[in-house]
Design a protein around this motif. Structure first.
Motif, short mmCIF file in Angstrom:
data_model
loop_
_atom_site.label_atom_id
_atom_site.label_comp_id
_atom_site.label_asym_id
_atom_site.label_seq_id
_atom_site.Cartn_x
_atom_site.Cartn_y
_atom_site.Cartn_z
N PRO A 98 40.01 -5.51 33.65
CA PRO A 98 40.68 -6.64 33.01
C PRO A 98 39.83 -7.30 31.93
CG PRO A 98 40.06 -7.20 35.26
CD PRO A 98 39.85 -5.73 35.11
N ALA A 99 38.50 -7.22 32.06
CA ALA A 99 37.63 -7.79 31.03
C ALA A 99 37.85 -7.08 29.70
CB ALA A 99 36.17 -7.70 31.45
N MET A 100 38.02 -5.75 29.73
CA MET A 100 38.25 -5.03 28.48
C MET A 100 39.63 -5.38 27.89
SD MET A 100 35.46 -3.50 27.81
CE MET A 100 34.75 -5.00 28.52
N GLY A 101 40.62 -5.60 28.76
CA GLY A 101 41.91 -6.05 28.27
C GLY A 101 41.80 -7.41 27.62
N LEU A 148 30.51 -10.53 24.90
CA LEU A 148 31.37 -11.17 23.90
C LEU A 148 32.41 -12.09 24.52
CD1 LEU A 148 31.90 -8.13 21.50
CD2 LEU A 148 30.50 -10.17 21.08
N LEU A 149 32.61 -11.98 25.82
CA LEU A 149 33.56 -12.87 26.50
C LEU A 149 32.93 -14.22 26.84
CD1 LEU A 149 35.27 -10.27 28.86
CD2 LEU A 149 36.26 -11.35 26.83
N GLY A 150 31.61 -14.32 26.66
CA GLY A 150 30.94 -15.61 26.83
C GLY A 150 30.73 -16.05 28.26
N ASN A 151 30.78 -15.10 29.21
CA ASN A 151 30.59 -15.44 30.62
C ASN A 151 29.32 -14.74 31.12
OD1 ASN A 151 30.68 -15.59 33.48
ND2 ASN A 151 32.90 -15.87 33.42
N LEU A 154 29.42 -13.09 34.56
CA LEU A 154 30.11 -11.80 34.57
C LEU A 154 29.15 -10.69 34.17
CD1 LEU A 154 32.69 -10.03 34.69
CD2 LEU A 154 33.08 -10.65 32.29
N VAL A 155 28.38 -10.92 33.11
CA VAL A 155 27.44 -9.91 32.63
C VAL A 155 26.40 -9.59 33.70
CG1 VAL A 155 25.69 -9.37 30.90
CG2 VAL A 155 27.77 -10.58 30.22
#
Length: 215
Positions: A98-101, A148-151, A154-155
């Motif tokens: 879902p992160a890639m979506g 790039l999602l800024g979390n 998560l990384v």
């Protein structure tokens, strides 16, 4: 073990990170086997540094779940059975797909050029059959996308999960001579993200993770 592939003198500013990179490469190359006792002091001596940064690197790998402390002896690589790997793979699918979506919906801003360069570095390592170098660039590519999602959490979480499956996954890829295919999927994934197609991005990520179970 007498030495590790890619072993070289370390720059003091990044001793812990470089020591950890040496160990990761050794695990992928099969120089560190599951259950084998690993001496941090012996590695520190070979690298010409104090024990402290090497122990810090080992403890970070312990926190990541791929090494464990052996009291009064050192560290050893954790043995993952099929059930363990299946659990970690399931968690990764819950997070990374879902992160890639989501990234396909939000876009990558001005990062496309750097990501394309990362894709090419993976491809070069794959064509050369250098699984250790591939590992470095593969990790950088996927964590850059997630970043790039800024979390940050998560990384960090995905990085630790990837460590737990990547060793087995990379060995499978090397045995199947599938590095080139895996590298090509990086380009497919980035293309889907740049095309703003969440469905394609998620599909490619699922297929990519399935090849080698966890790379």
């Amino acid at each position: 073990m007498d030495g590790f592939a890619g072993e070289r003198p370390l720059v003091r500013a990044t001793l812990k990170d470089q020591a950890m990179a040496v160990v990761r490469r050794a695990m992928v190359a099969g120089e560190v086997q599951p259950g084998q006792i690993f001496s941090a002091s012996a590695l520190a001596q070979r690298l010409g540094v104090s024990n402290s940064p090497v122990r810090d690197a080992m403890m970070e790998l312990v926190h990541g779940g791929i090494m464990e402390v052996v009291p009064n002896r050192g560290f050893r690589m954790v043995v993952f059975d099929e059930h363990d790997l299946a659990e970690v793979y399931q968690l990764r699918r819950m997070l990374e797909v879902p992160a890639m979506g989501m990234l396909a919906r939000t876009g990558v801003g001005g990062s496309e050029s750097a990501l394309r360069e990362s894709v090419e570095l993976c491809a070069q390592a794959a064509r050369a059959g250098d699984s250790s170098e591939f590992l470095v660039h593969d990790r950088a590519f996927h964590l850059a996308l997630l970043g790039l999602l800024g979390n940050g959490r998560l990384v960090t979480t995905v990085d630790r999960l990837r460590d737990q499956t990547r060793i087995a996954g990379m060995r499978i890829l090397r045995e199947q001579a599938a590095l080139v295919r895996s590298a090509a999927e990086h380009g497919d994934l980035l293309d889907a993200i740049m095309a703003r197609s969440p469905e394609d991005a998620e599909r490619v990520m699922v297929e990519h993770m399935a090849h080698g179970r966890g790379t």
